[in-house]
Design a protein around this motif. Sequence first.
Motif: not given
Length: 228
Positions: A1-29
Amino acid sequence: MPKFIEVLENIEHSLGRDICTCEHKIVVYLYDYGPSPARAIRPFCTGSTSKFFDALSKLAACGVLEVIDEQAKIRIYRLANEIAEMIDRQMLDLNDWFMSDSKDHTSSFSKEMRHSHDIVRNRFKSHTFYCDYQIIRYLYEMKRLSSSELRDLCSWSSTIFYTSIESIVEAGLVIKAHNPSDKRRVSYRLSRRTRKMLDADLGMFRSWYISKLNVAKLPVDMADRLVN
């Protein structure tokens, strides 16, 4: 199963831009992987190393993170129990969204996203999603919105909002349309390509959600509906 951080990275790759702040990514990880050293979290956060450690210090200072080990000068970070439990509750609040029989059941997700963002912003003085993604996400759920409607939904300043909307229109992610009867009034909608990308990302998010909720502990009929 994917991890949430991987879902976020996939969205960022699709859109070609960062979607989450550093603080939020730390919490998600840390929510995904549990207690971890800074070096394990760092690759998932864009920006400078100093910005990353500033974000860690900020989250620790306001009680979001705790340091549980400091052997050989290596700090191990984990989410405070209160924060992990808060995220668990937010995940459970999405049940109605996933369980709905309606084909158009996105409004509750939009509500949860804004509620989550407001909690983080008001309590921890930090944003979760960048303005670009807030705009895209609301347009994904509400089809078409005017500039003023979008501005009211987004939590960033007016300057950042208008810079973001121009950027994503220029990138072809969002389409701007003038009102035929009043050229001063404009509305926005997602391009077909953007909507298609987000449809795929939603499926990935659904898979993560099911694995995190632990389908085995749900009633049989609910588990079957989530999986199918």
